[in-house]
Design a protein around this motif. Structure first.
Motif, PDB file in Angstrom:
ATOM      1  N   LEU A  78       0.821  -1.206   0.000  1.00 23.35           N
ATOM      2  CA  LEU A  78       0.000   0.000   0.000  1.00 23.35           C
ATOM      3  C   LEU A  78       0.859   1.261   0.000  1.00 23.35           C
ATOM      4  O   LEU A  78       0.342   2.357   0.177  1.00 23.35           O
ATOM      5  CB  LEU A  78      -0.916   0.005   1.226  1.00 23.35           C
ATOM      6  N   GLY A  79       2.148   1.085  -0.181  1.00 20.85           N
ATOM      7  CA  GLY A  79       3.033   2.239  -0.291  1.00 20.85           C
ATOM      8  C   GLY A  79       3.689   2.635   1.009  1.00 20.85           C
ATOM      9  O   GLY A  79       4.357   3.659   1.062  1.00 20.85           O
ATOM     10  N   GLY A  80       3.498   1.845   2.072  1.00 19.30           N
ATOM     11  CA  GLY A  80       4.108   2.162   3.354  1.00 19.30           C
ATOM     12  C   GLY A  80       5.588   1.825   3.377  1.00 19.30           C
ATOM     13  O   GLY A  80       6.085   1.071   2.545  1.00 19.30           O
ATOM     14  N   GLU A  81       6.287   2.364   4.360  1.00 20.26           N
ATOM     15  CA  GLU A  81       7.730   2.183   4.477  1.00 20.26           C
ATOM     16  C   GLU A  81       8.027   1.070   5.472  1.00 20.26           C
ATOM     17  O   GLU A  81       7.591   1.120   6.621  1.00 20.26           O
ATOM     18  CB  GLU A  81       8.379   3.482   4.947  1.00 20.26           C
ATOM     19  N   ILE A  82       8.729   0.035   5.025  1.00 18.56           N
ATOM     20  CA  ILE A  82       9.170  -1.069   5.894  1.00 18.56           C
ATOM     21  C   ILE A  82      10.703  -1.104   5.825  1.00 18.56           C
ATOM     22  O   ILE A  82      11.265  -1.499   4.804  1.00 18.56           O
ATOM     23  CB  ILE A  82       8.572  -2.418   5.444  1.00 18.56           C
ATOM     24  N   PRO A  83      11.395  -0.681   6.869  1.00 19.78           N
ATOM     25  CA  PRO A  83      12.870  -0.693   6.831  1.00 19.78           C
ATOM     26  C   PRO A  83      13.405  -2.094   6.554  1.00 19.78           C
ATOM     27  O   PRO A  83      12.977  -3.072   7.161  1.00 19.78           O
ATOM     28  CB  PRO A  83      13.261  -0.217   8.238  1.00 19.78           C
ATOM     29  N   GLY A  84      14.364  -2.183   5.611  1.00 20.30           N
ATOM     30  CA  GLY A  84      15.009  -3.456   5.300  1.00 20.30           C
ATOM     31  C   GLY A  84      14.208  -4.379   4.412  1.00 20.30           C
ATOM     32  O   GLY A  84      14.618  -5.508   4.162  1.00 20.30           O
ATOM     33  N   TRP A  85      13.045  -3.906   3.923  1.00 16.48           N
ATOM     34  CA  TRP A  85      12.218  -4.779   3.069  1.00 16.48           C
ATOM     35  C   TRP A  85      12.955  -5.101   1.775  1.00 16.48           C
ATOM     36  O   TRP A  85      13.616  -4.221   1.216  1.00 16.48           O
ATOM     37  CB  TRP A  85      10.892  -4.084   2.754  1.00 16.48           C
TER      38      TRP A  85
ATOM     39  N   VAL B 243       8.727  -9.975  16.947  1.00 11.51           N
ATOM     40  CA  VAL B 243       8.303  -8.702  17.524  1.00 11.51           C
ATOM     41  C   VAL B 243       8.855  -7.540  16.699  1.00 11.51           C
ATOM     42  O   VAL B 243       8.142  -6.561  16.420  1.00 11.51           O
ATOM     43  CB  VAL B 243       8.760  -8.616  18.986  1.00 11.51           C
ATOM     44  N   GLY B 244      10.117  -7.640  16.284  1.00 12.36           N
ATOM     45  CA  GLY B 244      10.706  -6.571  15.470  1.00 12.36           C
ATOM     46  C   GLY B 244       9.977  -6.373  14.158  1.00 12.36           C
ATOM     47  O   GLY B 244       9.725  -5.240  13.727  1.00 12.36           O
ATOM     48  N   ASN B 245       9.619  -7.463  13.486  1.00 12.41           N
ATOM     49  CA  ASN B 245       8.888  -7.344  12.216  1.00 12.41           C
ATOM     50  C   ASN B 245       7.530  -6.715  12.435  1.00 12.41           C
ATOM     51  O   ASN B 245       7.075  -5.872  11.658  1.00 12.41           O
ATOM     52  CB  ASN B 245       8.735  -8.721  11.572  1.00 12.41           C
TER      53      ASN B 245
ATOM     54  N   LEU C  93       3.620  -2.122  12.326  1.00 15.30           N
ATOM     55  CA  LEU C  93       2.764  -1.163  13.027  1.00 15.30           C
ATOM     56  C   LEU C  93       3.193   0.267  12.733  1.00 15.30           C
ATOM     57  O   LEU C  93       2.339   1.149  12.528  1.00 15.30           O
ATOM     58  CB  LEU C  93       2.811  -1.447  14.532  1.00 15.30           C
ATOM     59  N   ASP C  94       4.515   0.519  12.716  1.00 11.44           N
ATOM     60  CA  ASP C  94       4.998   1.866  12.399  1.00 11.44           C
ATOM     61  C   ASP C  94       4.634   2.246  10.970  1.00 11.44           C
ATOM     62  O   ASP C  94       4.187   3.375  10.717  1.00 11.44           O
ATOM     63  CB  ASP C  94       6.514   1.930  12.600  1.00 11.44           C
ATOM     64  N   GLY C  95       4.832   1.308  10.022  1.00 11.22           N
ATOM     65  CA  GLY C  95       4.461   1.595   8.635  1.00 11.22           C
ATOM     66  C   GLY C  95       2.973   1.808   8.476  1.00 11.22           C
ATOM     67  O   GLY C  95       2.510   2.643   7.686  1.00 11.22           O
ATOM     68  N   GLY C  96       2.166   1.036   9.228  1.00 14.07           N
ATOM     69  CA  GLY C  96       0.721   1.216   9.163  1.00 14.07           C
ATOM     70  C   GLY C  96       0.293   2.562   9.683  1.00 14.07           C
ATOM     71  O   GLY C  96      -0.620   3.200   9.131  1.00 14.07           O
ATOM     72  N   LYS C  97       0.945   3.037  10.756  1.00 12.06           N
ATOM     73  CA  LYS C  97       0.592   4.363  11.289  1.00 12.06           C
ATOM     74  C   LYS C  97       0.869   5.458  10.270  1.00 12.06           C
ATOM     75  O   LYS C  97       0.126   6.441  10.182  1.00 12.06           O
ATOM     76  CB  LYS C  97       1.369   4.607  12.578  1.00 12.06           C
TER      77      LYS C  97
END
Length: 1124
Positions: free
Chosen positions: A279-286, A295-297, A302-306
């Motif tokens: 959906l265009g969100g940012e996921i570090p290291g993707w 938990v880290g993933n 959650l951060d990208g969803g926000k």
């Protein structure tokens, strides 16, 4: 009224107004209970208040929900006590399944307290239908969140008023199955009952939603939220239409079919990260996620969803919990369905350019504009390409807009390419044409690159232009100006001047006509000095490793470096690159050892000192082999060999685990090889560094995984879960979970498989932490099951675990009970008699046994075995007739009473035990012993045999004539104890000691001596020795056949137990003698031996030389002496 209030005290609160809500809730909950019971038991209720009071239906409901039997129930309870016992049984099973019950007891159900019963049923609905797993949020809140997102066109704030007109139901059905109710917006809210009726019919027909509530009750103003939630929960429970609608959206969004549930597939956070990224969100290291960091993933997701506007429901640690319920995941995923994806990268940047009149030599500009404040300008790349090469472009950003400038130098087609995040933006490439300046005055030169002290000719071409005075001047890098005298060539209509630079740097030559600079002036010259270039090379290279050479041009000006590398006259590929500091590097990777020559040039001029020599060696000749560099076992020595070939040099080996250095030993095992050894004393990954002349050899550092599979320990005590055959008793349809401690087993992987009678069963491996593995599976059929366990693909010592499943639980049927054993037919006074009650096929029950005699009624002892079986014993005190009555669940079995005749006890002292088996044998051999009871009277023979470590198989065969044959099968080489009992008393001589040795091994027998060698008849020594050390128990047989038939063989030994046997025979004539040596019927190594005996020495020598390639030069070279 809230779900939270209901769950806190266990009682459904009474809303304001009449008690009509109680009737609706009672009707709804009754329908829900009947819906559950109809799936398995076929029972049904009409009134919760009265139909549950005896506990029978309540127990059936709990067993249906929990998919297991919960205990003994009074099927036809007599009196208050039995009814209370049934209800207590059900409430206990509910409480033990993590359902908290408050303010309700068995008396409340038995007495028909309808409100408390409704509260109890609501607990069951929440636990077993709405949310059957762990949840951190109230189910009501999760259901409300999902319904709001599923039908966003309607405002849903409760579970009664917002649903009673039926419109929301139609909208929900259309959402879950498009085309089912497309005109739901045209429905009128006044037609509440009809709207609800048509919606429920569609839900039943199209979505298989049961009608646990009537349309009239659903449309009633007295509808309570719990009744509505009960019906609506069928849309969002596991495997519901809403469940699969959410799952299908995920699979479509991610273009995959690998996601099969909304629980366990999401624990590692990978799928939700994929949704955020799609959906265009940012996921570090993707996409390179650490799948072990659940938990880290989740935190990244959650951060990208926000950032996309999706607020989290829970913390990352809670969302990654393997026991998280599906409803939480449905509510969170549904929020992403409302996200509008951001603009694509190609639409985030706009290019504006007006390039209709672009001329050579004239600076041209265009603009690049970011269409979104989120655009990162450092990800915008601008490139201008001319007909032959890329054009340098100056890009200057100011806020969200950049001004881009470039100067075309040649005529032709150009194109502008702008990309964002490596994606070409819309409208690019922009293509345009560059035309030449129409002015006829041109400044010409042969080259703009020159060296210090060289002469460059500059021409100013005027053609037929009416020109004035032409003047030229040169500008040094330091800014000094020098006039350049120019001579006119009227014939060619040009002016000619010579330019000779004195310094390194960028020089400019300007041309003027009557004081005004001509259009293509100035002309720039990059002046260089090859004499100031320095080349340094690596003195020694290594095969397959990069050899780097440095070219220092810091004082030589602008120019290009070229180079070539040769080996044995052939070129080797090399890379030439300009560094950030302006200097150059030359690299090449030699593929073989030898002398390599590097020749480099700067602007075509050979650099001083070339060619340079690079000696290349091949440490790849150094091999490191052996199991010790990859794996090993704790406490056992590991070895590996380092072979340097012909390189020589110094080898250093360092071994460590963590911060601990490991002691290493070495020894020479050849002129170029060394063997290194170490003994690991703990499990872990050992780092083995092998250095040759301070350089790592290929593969170094090596990683050796040291494991200890014996340290994999079963944490569960299974002693109480095994049957009399030491088989683990499995419960059909229930999860069997075994927990293993792997904390001390070292680096490795745990695996398991379960073999059922019809094939492999699915096995779940769960690792709640790094020190524990849980193996779970579900047996589904009757028969033996084998649980195979592996650590790093090697079976554990305890594998396989033998287990047995009796099959699914059957209904109670006393006619299926089997009673077997001599104890139900006959007995002997004072002898403990045994019989079995097998209720495996009769359903769960408890037997009761009564034994009645004329003088006494002996007590029958019962021991419960697994699978509803019981081993029963009794001891009749005196001979006579007895009657035995057996009941199953208080129902008398068919065919009882059994009539038992008890006789006098047998005389064990008169039993005789004999046979060759008492003398012993060897492992794997069947031994037979005879037990003679002909004069001992009637009695029962029992026998058992055991070695030092384990019992041996012992079969008793009744010969029907008063004698018994014992078949013994020992498996250990040691003395065994044989116990023989007659009517529970040891017979004379029992227990017997029986020696058992190793099985015969003919391969271990050694035969040597002159008697099996070729020789001369007059001096032939016919003796030879047979050594049987280590060959186990056996019999030696020696047969010799000569020219005229068989020969007698004499065999003797010094002592009775001596394992060396001296054999001799007496040949009387020349010829071939075949010596056959067998150990327990099998030929030993070399047997049969073919011995050739000759009459003359010449015949012997000729035979040995022609047939065996042996040449004898000494008389005693092939003869034996009496020493043997």
């Amino acid at each position: 009224m809230s779900t939270k209030e209901t769950l806190s005290n266990g009682v459904v609160p009474n809303p304001p107004g009449s008690d009509r809500w109680v009737d609706i809730q009672q009707s709804t909950f009754t329908n829900w209970v009947n819906e559950q019971l109809s799936q398995y038991s076929g029972r049904s209720l009409t009134d919760l208040r009265t139909d549950l009071c005896d506990g029978v239906h309540l127990v059936a409901l709990v067993e249906t929900l929990q998919l297991k039997k919960i205990g003994r129930v009074y099927s036809k309870p007599q009196g208050q006590i039995q009814r209370l016992a049934n209800v207590s049984l059900a409430l206990t099973a509910i409480t033990e399944d993590n359902v908290k019950l408050v303010n309700i007891g068995n008396e409340d159900v038995v007495n028909g307290n309808v409100k408390l019963i409704l509260g109890l049923i609501w607990h069951l609905i929440v636990r077993y239908q709405i949310s059957n797993r762990k949840t951190k949020s109230p189910p009501k809140k999760l259901m409300m969140n999902w319904f709001r997102l599923a039908i966003p066109d309607l405002e849903i704030n409760n579970f009664n008023k917002d649903w009673e007109d039926g419109i929301a139901l139609h909208a929900l059905i259309e959402r879950l199955k498009p085309g089912t109710s497309p005109d739901w917006r045209k429905l009128h809210s006044k037609n509440k009952v009809e709207n609800c009726r048509s919606a429920m019919l569609l839900a039943k027909e199209k979505l298989n939603i049961p009608r646990v509530i009537s349309p009239e009750n659903f449309a009633s103003g007295d509808l309570d939220e719990l009744s509505a939630m009960t019906y609506l929960s069928y849309f969002v429970k596991v495997d519901s239409p809403g469940y699969y609608d959410t799952l299908n959206w995920v699979c479509k969004q991610l273009r995959t079919t690998a996601i099969t549930n909304l629980t366990t597939d999401w624990n590692d956070g990978r799928h939700v990260c994929s949704i955020v990224h799609s959906l265009g969100g940012e996921i570090p290291g993707w996409p390179d996620l650490d799948l072990s960091d659940h938990v880290g993933n989740w935190q990244k997701a959650l951060d990208g969803g926000k950032e996309l506007g999706v607020e989290p429901l829970l913390k990352a640690s809670e969302m990654s919990d393997p026991s998280l319920d599906h409803l939480t995941m449905m509510a969170y995923v549904a929020r992403f369905q409302q996200v509008t994806p951001p603009k694509r990268d190609k639409d985030k940047v706009k290019v504006t350019a007006s390039l209709n009149n672009t001329k050579t030599g004239i600076q041209t500009s265009f603009s690049v504009e970011a269409m979104d404040r989120a655009v990162k300008t450092d990800k915008v790349e601008v490139e201008v390409k001319g007909p032959k090469s890329r054009i340098d472009t100056d890009v200057q950003w100011k806020l969200l807009k950049a001004n881009c400038r470039f100067t075309p130098r040649e005529v032709g087609e150009y194109q502008i390419s702008v990309s964002y995040n490596k994606v070409m933006v819309t409208g690019c490439p922009v293509k345009f044409a560059v035309k030449a300046d129409m002015s006829k005055v041109r400044v010409l030169t042969t080259s703009t690159e020159c060296t210090v002290g060289s002469t460059q000719q500059i021409q100013v071409e005027v053609n037929d232009t009416k020109y004035g005075v032409i003047s030229l001047e040169s500008h040094s890098p330091s800014g000094q100006v020098y006039a350049l005298p120019a001579e006119e060539n009227q014939k060619d209509e040009l002016y000619v001047a010579n330019f000779r630079p004195k310094h390194v740097g960028l020089w400019m030559v300007r041309a003027y006509m009557d004081g005004e600079e001509v259009p293509n002036s100035p002309v720039n010259f990059d002046v260089s000095d090859p004499q100031k270039v320095w080349l340094s090379v690596q003195g020694r290279g290594v095969v397959d490793e990069v050899v780097s050479c440095h070219v220092d041009v810091s004082n030589a000006g602008t120019g290009k470096v070229t180079a070539e590398v040769t080996h044995l006259g052939k070129q080797t590929l090399c890379d030439i690159a300009k560094q950030e500091d302006g200097n150059w590097s030359i690299t090449f990777t030699p593929s073989c050892p030898g002398s390599f020559f590097l020749k480099a040039a700067f602007n075509g001029t050979t650099i001083t000192g070339c060619p340079k020599l690079v000696d290349v060696v091949d440490p790849g000749q150094i091999t490191v082999t052996g199991e010790g560099i990859s794996r090993g076992l704790s406490g056992k020595e590991s070895r590996f060999i380092v072979n340097t070939g012909d390189l020589g040099g110094n080898i250093v080996v360092n071994i460590s685990v963590g911060d601990t250095e490991v002691n290493t030993k070495w020894e020479e095992v050849g002129s170029t090889a060394h063997q290194f050894s170490y003994t690991p004393h703990q499990t872990g990954v050992y780092s083995i560094t092998v250095l040759w002349n301070d350089m790592n050899v290929a593969g170094s550092p090596f990683k050796a995984k040291i494991t200890d599979r014996s340290k994999v320990r079963l944490k569960d005590d299974l002693s109480g879960d095994k049957d009399e055959n030491d088989y683990l008793a499995l419960v059909c349809g229930a999860d069997t979970v075994l927990h293993f401690d792997i904390s001390d087993a070292g680096p490795g992987s745990f695996n398991a498989e379960v073999l059922a009678p019809s094939g492999k069963l699915p096995v779940n491996l769960d690792q709640p932490d790094e020190d524990e593995v849980a193996v779970s599976f579900k047996a589904k059929e009757e028969g033996d099951h084998y649980i195979h366990l592996y650590w790093s693909n090697v079976p554990l010592d305890s594998s396989p675990i033998l287990s047995y499943c009796p099959g699914p639980i059957l209904p109670i049927d006393h006619t299926k009970v089997k009673v077997t054993g001599k104890g139900i037919k006959e007995g002997r006074a004072g002898v403990r008699m045994q019989f079995m009650i097998d209720g495996k096929l009769a359903g769960p029950g408890v037997p009761r046994v009564e034994l009645q005699g004329l003088k006494s009624s002996p007590t029958v002892d019962m021991k419960a075995l697994k699978y509803d079986r019981y081993r029963c014993h009794y001891t009749a005190p005196s001979p006579g007739a007895y009657l035995m009555y057996i009941y199953w669940s208080e129902t008398k079995l068919i065919g009882v009473p059994y009539k038992i005749s008890v006789s006098h006890r047998g005389a064990g002292g008169k039993v005789k035990v004999l046979g060759r088996g008492l003398k012993g044998g060897f492992v794997g051999q069947e031994l037979r012993v005879i037990v003679d009871t002909t004069v001992a009277g009637y009695g029962e023979v029992e026998a058992g045999m055991s070695g030092l470590l384990r019992p041996a198989r012992c079969d008793i065969l009744d010969q029907q004539n008063g004698t018994y044959t014992l078949r013994l099968f020992p498996t250990e080489a040691c003395r065994h104890s044989l116990s023989v009992r007659f009517d529970d008393e040891h017979v004379p001589g029992s227990p017997f000691s029986i020696p058992v040795g190793e099985p015969p091994d003919p391969r271990k027998v050694r035969v040597y001596g002159p008697g099996i060698q070729d020789g001369l008849i007059q001096s032939f020594e016919s003796k030879f020795l047979v050594e049987t050390y280590g060959a186990g128990a056996g019999q030696l047989a020696v047969r010799i056949r000569g020219p005229r038939g068989a020969f007698k063989v004499d065999m003797e030994r010094e002592r009775q137990n001596d394992r060396t046997i001296l054999c001799r025979y007496d040949p009387s004539e020349p010829g071939q003698y075949d010596v056959s040596v067998r150990w327990s019927g099998q030929h030993v190594n070399g047997s049969p031996f073919c011995v050739q005996i000759f009459e003359t020495r010449e015949d012997l020598h000729g035979y040995l030389e022609s047939e065996k390639g042996i040449t004898l030069t000494m008389q005693n070279g092939y003869e034996w002496t009496e020493e043997v």
